[in-house]
Design a protein around this motif. Structure first.
Motif, PDB file in Angstrom:
ATOM      1  N   ILE A 143     -70.591 -35.172  69.117  1.00 13.08           N
ATOM      2  CA  ILE A 143     -71.603 -36.219  68.966  1.00 13.08           C
ATOM      3  C   ILE A 143     -73.003 -35.635  69.115  1.00 13.08           C
ATOM      4  O   ILE A 143     -73.911 -35.952  68.343  1.00 13.08           O
ATOM      5  N   VAL A 144     -73.178 -34.751  70.093  1.00 10.93           N
ATOM      6  CA  VAL A 144     -74.494 -34.142  70.322  1.00 10.93           C
ATOM      7  C   VAL A 144     -74.917 -33.315  69.119  1.00 10.93           C
ATOM      8  O   VAL A 144     -76.062 -33.405  68.653  1.00 10.93           O
ATOM      9  N   VAL A 145     -74.023 -32.514  68.579  1.00 12.17           N
ATOM     10  CA  VAL A 145     -74.358 -31.694  67.404  1.00 12.17           C
ATOM     11  C   VAL A 145     -74.650 -32.583  66.199  1.00 12.17           C
ATOM     12  O   VAL A 145     -75.592 -32.325  65.441  1.00 12.17           O
ATOM     13  N   LEU A 146     -73.852 -33.627  66.019  1.00  7.92           N
ATOM     14  CA  LEU A 146     -74.077 -34.536  64.893  1.00  7.92           C
ATOM     15  C   LEU A 146     -75.463 -35.158  64.965  1.00  7.92           C
ATOM     16  O   LEU A 146     -76.206 -35.158  63.975  1.00  7.92           O
ATOM     17  N   TYR A 147     -75.836 -35.674  66.123  1.00  7.49           N
ATOM     18  CA  TYR A 147     -77.120 -36.362  66.236  1.00  7.49           C
ATOM     19  C   TYR A 147     -78.303 -35.406  66.346  1.00  7.49           C
ATOM     20  O   TYR A 147     -79.355 -35.663  65.768  1.00  7.49           O
ATOM     21  N   ALA A 148     -78.147 -34.332  67.075  1.00  7.93           N
ATOM     22  CA  ALA A 148     -79.290 -33.448  67.311  1.00  7.93           C
ATOM     23  C   ALA A 148     -79.571 -32.535  66.121  1.00  7.93           C
ATOM     24  O   ALA A 148     -80.731 -32.296  65.782  1.00  7.93           O
TER      25      ALA A 148
ATOM     26  N   ASP B 166     -77.394 -32.250  62.858  1.00  3.56           N
ATOM     27  CA  ASP B 166     -77.001 -32.637  61.506  1.00  3.56           C
ATOM     28  C   ASP B 166     -77.808 -33.814  60.962  1.00  3.56           C
ATOM     29  O   ASP B 166     -78.254 -33.789  59.817  1.00  3.56           O
ATOM     30  N   LEU B 167     -77.969 -34.856  61.764  1.00  8.61           N
ATOM     31  CA  LEU B 167     -78.669 -36.050  61.303  1.00  8.61           C
ATOM     32  C   LEU B 167     -80.137 -36.102  61.716  1.00  8.61           C
ATOM     33  O   LEU B 167     -80.860 -36.995  61.281  1.00  8.61           O
ATOM     34  N   ASN B 168     -80.570 -35.182  62.561  1.00 11.27           N
ATOM     35  CA  ASN B 168     -81.927 -35.191  63.131  1.00 11.27           C
ATOM     36  C   ASN B 168     -82.252 -36.541  63.769  1.00 11.27           C
ATOM     37  O   ASN B 168     -83.382 -37.014  63.737  1.00 11.27           O
ATOM     38  N   PHE B 169     -81.221 -37.158  64.334  1.00 14.16           N
ATOM     39  CA  PHE B 169     -81.356 -38.461  64.967  1.00 14.16           C
ATOM     40  C   PHE B 169     -82.265 -38.369  66.191  1.00 14.16           C
ATOM     41  O   PHE B 169     -82.975 -39.320  66.502  1.00 14.16           O
ATOM     42  N   CYS B 170     -82.235 -37.245  66.876  1.00 17.24           N
ATOM     43  CA  CYS B 170     -83.030 -37.097  68.098  1.00 17.24           C
ATOM     44  C   CYS B 170     -84.514 -36.967  67.804  1.00 17.24           C
ATOM     45  O   CYS B 170     -85.346 -37.391  68.609  1.00 17.24           O
TER      46      CYS B 170
END
Length: 154
Positions: free
Chosen positions: A104-109, A111-115
């Motif tokens: 989840i952390v890799v996906l948001y931080a 891959d998606l630049n959600f952070c």
């Protein structure tokens, strides 16, 4: 039975268990104090798994303290087999929780630049919490490995 480094009733075993408690507690503390962690099932699973890990490690640390104070030998086959199974279960749960949370952390931080889009999400705290969970898993895996070899030497 052989007396191995990290075995039950030894000072190195006590330090190993205290390390598991400390890093597991740090992982829980960082995750719980982060805003929005409860919205992600993987993070809730990490908290639950680390909670179980801390309880297991603390109980065995207390047992190690008792054995060291009373100069008792905890290396009998029944106790060691219980330690092996408990360490295997907690190690598997810790690894699963750390890996799912890391995903989840890799996906948001990354891959998606959600952070970077949502500055209110404490991604750094999530990352540090997951790192602490992986350190806890490494310490538990070491303990499980030692216990297995002690049991095999019977």
């Amino acid at each position: 039975m052989k007396r191995l480094l990290g075995g039950p009733g030894t000072m190195s075993g006590l330090l190993l268990r205290l390390g598991q408690c400390a890093f597991g507690g740090a992982s829980i503390g960082l995750m719980v104090t982060s805003r929005g962690f409860s919205g992600y099932t993987a993070f809730c699973y990490l908290v639950a798994s680390m909670g179980f890990q801390v309880l297991w490690s603390f109980a065995l640390a207390c047992l190690d303290i008792y054995a060291l104070n009373r100069k008792r030998d905890l290396q009998n086959p029944i106790l060691v087999s219980l330690f092996v199974v408990g360490d295997w279960v907690t190690s598997t749960l810790s690894l699963a929780a750390a890996c799912s949370s890391a995903g989840i952390v890799v996906l948001y931080a990354r891959d998606l630049n959600f952070c970077t889009i949502h500055k209110s999400l404490p991604c750094e705290r999530f990352q540090i919490s997951v790192a602490m969970a992986f350190i806890t898993w490494v310490l538990t895996a070491m303990s499980s490995h030692v216990m297995f070899w002690i049991l095999a030497s019977v």
